[in-house]
Motif scaffolding. Sequence first.
Motif, PDB file in Angstrom:
ATOM      1  N   GLY A 142      93.650  30.288   0.028  1.00  0.00           N
ATOM      2  CA  GLY A 142      93.673  31.348  -0.967  1.00  0.00           C
ATOM      3  C   GLY A 142      93.370  32.705  -0.367  1.00  0.00           C
ATOM      4  O   GLY A 142      92.676  32.824   0.651  1.00  0.00           O
ATOM      5  N   VAL A 143      93.917  33.749  -0.998  1.00  0.00           N
ATOM      6  CA  VAL A 143      93.678  35.130  -0.595  1.00  0.00           C
ATOM      7  C   VAL A 143      92.805  35.786  -1.656  1.00  0.00           C
ATOM      8  O   VAL A 143      93.051  35.638  -2.860  1.00  0.00           O
ATOM      9  N   LEU A 144      91.774  36.496  -1.218  1.00  0.00           N
ATOM     10  CA  LEU A 144      90.835  37.154  -2.114  1.00  0.00           C
ATOM     11  C   LEU A 144      91.114  38.646  -2.182  1.00  0.00           C
ATOM     12  O   LEU A 144      91.285  39.300  -1.152  1.00  0.00           O
ATOM     13  N   ASP A 145      91.146  39.164  -3.391  1.00  0.00           N
ATOM     14  CA  ASP A 145      91.255  40.607  -3.611  1.00  0.00           C
ATOM     15  C   ASP A 145      89.889  41.072  -4.092  1.00  0.00           C
ATOM     16  O   ASP A 145      89.457  40.726  -5.190  1.00  0.00           O
ATOM     17  N   VAL A 146      89.193  41.847  -3.271  1.00  0.00           N
ATOM     18  CA  VAL A 146      87.815  42.234  -3.569  1.00  0.00           C
ATOM     19  C   VAL A 146      87.628  43.715  -3.325  1.00  0.00           C
ATOM     20  O   VAL A 146      88.243  44.288  -2.418  1.00  0.00           O
ATOM     21  N   ALA A 147      86.789  44.340  -4.141  1.00  0.00           N
ATOM     22  CA  ALA A 147      86.525  45.767  -3.996  1.00  0.00           C
ATOM     23  C   ALA A 147      85.145  46.046  -3.421  1.00  0.00           C
ATOM     24  O   ALA A 147      84.948  47.011  -2.688  1.00  0.00           O
ATOM     25  N   ARG A 148      84.155  45.175  -3.757  1.00  0.00           N
ATOM     26  CA  ARG A 148      82.782  45.475  -3.374  1.00  0.00           C
ATOM     27  C   ARG A 148      82.043  44.208  -2.975  1.00  0.00           C
ATOM     28  O   ARG A 148      82.298  43.130  -3.519  1.00  0.00           O
ATOM     29  N   VAL A 149      81.122  44.353  -2.041  1.00  0.00           N
ATOM     30  CA  VAL A 149      80.276  43.257  -1.586  1.00  0.00           C
ATOM     31  C   VAL A 149      78.826  43.698  -1.726  1.00  0.00           C
ATOM     32  O   VAL A 149      78.484  44.840  -1.395  1.00  0.00           O
ATOM     33  N   VAL A 150      77.974  42.811  -2.220  1.00  0.00           N
ATOM     34  CA  VAL A 150      76.549  43.105  -2.331  1.00  0.00           C
ATOM     35  C   VAL A 150      75.801  42.230  -1.335  1.00  0.00           C
ATOM     36  O   VAL A 150      75.890  41.001  -1.389  1.00  0.00           O
ATOM     37  N   LEU A 151      75.081  42.874  -0.425  1.00  0.00           N
ATOM     38  CA  LEU A 151      74.326  42.177   0.609  1.00  0.00           C
ATOM     39  C   LEU A 151      72.853  42.144   0.230  1.00  0.00           C
ATOM     40  O   LEU A 151      72.264  43.173  -0.117  1.00  0.00           O
ATOM     41  N   HIS A 152      72.253  40.956   0.287  1.00  0.00           N
ATOM     42  CA  HIS A 152      70.813  40.788   0.095  1.00  0.00           C
ATOM     43  C   HIS A 152      70.220  40.331   1.428  1.00  0.00           C
ATOM     44  O   HIS A 152      70.617  39.298   1.974  1.00  0.00           O
ATOM     45  N   ASP A 153      69.255  41.095   1.942  1.00  0.00           N
ATOM     46  CA  ASP A 153      68.595  40.681   3.181  1.00  0.00           C
ATOM     47  C   ASP A 153      67.213  41.301   3.229  1.00  0.00           C
ATOM     48  O   ASP A 153      66.675  41.740   2.210  1.00  0.00           O
ATOM     49  N   GLY A 154      66.625  41.339   4.436  1.00  0.00           N
ATOM     50  CA  GLY A 154      65.275  41.852   4.561  1.00  0.00           C
ATOM     51  C   GLY A 154      65.118  43.301   4.168  1.00  0.00           C
ATOM     52  O   GLY A 154      64.003  43.751   3.881  1.00  0.00           O
TER      53      GLY A 154
END
Length: 283
Positions: A142-154
């Motif tokens: 599958g191909v993903l169409d995405v606009a934004r990513v949210v990163l959770h880390d330290g």
Amino acid sequence: MGRSNNQVRGGRASVEERAVSLAHRMLAGSGQASVVAYRLDEQPVLNSVAHGFTRRGELVVAAVVDPAEVGEELGVTGEPLEVRVDITKVAPEPNVRIVAASAHLLASLEWLHPLDAELLAGTGELPEIVAAVAAAPNGRLGVLDVARVVLHDGAGVTPLTFGQLLDHRHGAVGDPAEAVVTTEAAGLDVVTGVDRTDLAVMCDAAEQGWMTAHMLTQKPSLSGCAHTTNKDFVVDVDLTGVTVLRHGAQLTSVYFIPFEQGRTSPAELTNNIRTLLGAHAAA
């Protein structure tokens, strides 16, 4: 409480550059991904998912989709499906489980027809693991169409645009999938081979401001086993630097220590890690 030097000297990477690099690496194949079709009844989940970028920069996933387990709707080809993708990355430490980061994104997923998937795999566009899973019985690509990513880390929560990650990819050296493999291997090597005294001295240097370091977070040590107290752990190794966790009896701190020359190449990563671990000697 120790102090941390939050200024960037020379070409060292900033905390934001580290976040972009980490998120890009996670989308390029690092970490364990799952796909949730949250708009469908019962919100079916695919837990064993291979993911990564094509050489053209498209974000793709591959999974074994058994209609008997997840329903017919989840595996329909050629029709956009709204999904949530969660990627969890753990630290390379073998004796303790530390979640280094998680990435979350909402996307439109379109499963390709098996013939189209086979043709795409034949061009060499796909990461090896993605192509292998897609070619398995009941495999889907599958191909993903995405606009934004949210990163959770330290460092907390960092929203990033997909464009930022593509810009990072275009500025990288070599193939992203190969860089992920090299970086993960280097992370495991440094954890299994590091002298814990050297690691502790480097953490001392970061804590006292004797070397350039960014304190990502510091909080009271409210939990943990006795065998992890007053210990230092490598949380992540990236092309921008090393992230470490110091679990003290009173405080738990996470530091990002960037490489002196800025982002390194996969081929030079191991040597730069060794240099970093020895940098405290010149402090």
